[in-house]
Design a protein around this motif. Structure first.
Motif, PDB file in Angstrom:
ATOM      1  N   LEU A 189      -3.570   0.666  -7.797  1.00  0.00           N
ATOM      2  CA  LEU A 189      -3.393   1.013  -6.565  1.00  0.00           C
ATOM      3  C   LEU A 189      -3.240   2.475  -6.195  1.00  0.00           C
ATOM      4  N   THR A 190      -3.760   3.066  -5.208  1.00  0.00           N
ATOM      5  CA  THR A 190      -3.331   4.339  -4.850  1.00  0.00           C
ATOM      6  C   THR A 190      -2.142   4.256  -4.005  1.00  0.00           C
ATOM      7  N   GLN A 191      -1.720   5.620  -3.711  1.00  0.00           N
ATOM      8  CA  GLN A 191      -0.784   5.430  -2.782  1.00  0.00           C
ATOM      9  C   GLN A 191      -0.756   5.198  -1.291  1.00  0.00           C
ATOM     10  N   ASP A 192      -2.080   5.542  -0.982  1.00  0.00           N
ATOM     11  CA  ASP A 192      -2.723   5.061   0.367  1.00  0.00           C
ATOM     12  C   ASP A 192      -2.646   3.532   0.597  1.00  0.00           C
ATOM     13  N   MET A 193      -3.170   2.916  -0.761  1.00  0.00           N
ATOM     14  CA  MET A 193      -3.422   1.535  -0.662  1.00  0.00           C
ATOM     15  C   MET A 193      -2.269   0.774  -0.680  1.00  0.00           C
ATOM     16  N   SER A 208      -0.400   0.814   2.709  1.00  0.00           N
ATOM     17  CA  SER A 208      -1.065  -0.218   3.347  1.00  0.00           C
ATOM     18  C   SER A 208      -0.588  -1.507   3.018  1.00  0.00           C
ATOM     19  N   GLU A 209      -0.416  -1.856   1.911  1.00  0.00           N
ATOM     20  CA  GLU A 209       0.264  -3.364   1.453  1.00  0.00           C
ATOM     21  C   GLU A 209       1.737  -3.407   2.048  1.00  0.00           C
ATOM     22  N   LEU A 210       2.409  -2.375   1.989  1.00  0.00           N
ATOM     23  CA  LEU A 210       3.888  -2.497   2.467  1.00  0.00           C
ATOM     24  C   LEU A 210       3.779  -2.429   4.000  1.00  0.00           C
TER      25      LEU A 210
END
Length: 66
Positions: A15-19, A22-24
């Motif tokens: 996961l990237t920080q952006d992903m 989004s997940e959180l």
């Protein structure tokens, strides 16, 4: 509080920080603050880490204990 483990766990999941943000369901800037140690997640956000990290959740929880 060292949060390098959080970054490692995130990368292990691909996961990237952006992903991750989004997940959180939080902003990217807030997630970056959490990962760098400038801010702490709310309890609601912290519980969402379980959905992402599953069995590693307890290791993540320990990063935020004070």
């Amino acid at each position: 509080m060292a949060r390098n483990e959080l970054k490692s766990f995130r990368k292990e999941q691909g996961l990237t920080q952006d992903m991750m943000a989004s997940e959180l369901e939080i902003s990217l800037s807030h997630y970056k603050g959490i990962e760098s140690g400038f801010s702490d997640p709310s309890f609601k956000t912290l519980t969402k880490f379980y959905d992402v990290f599953g069995d590693k959740y307890e290791d993540i929880w320990k990063l935020f204990k004070k």
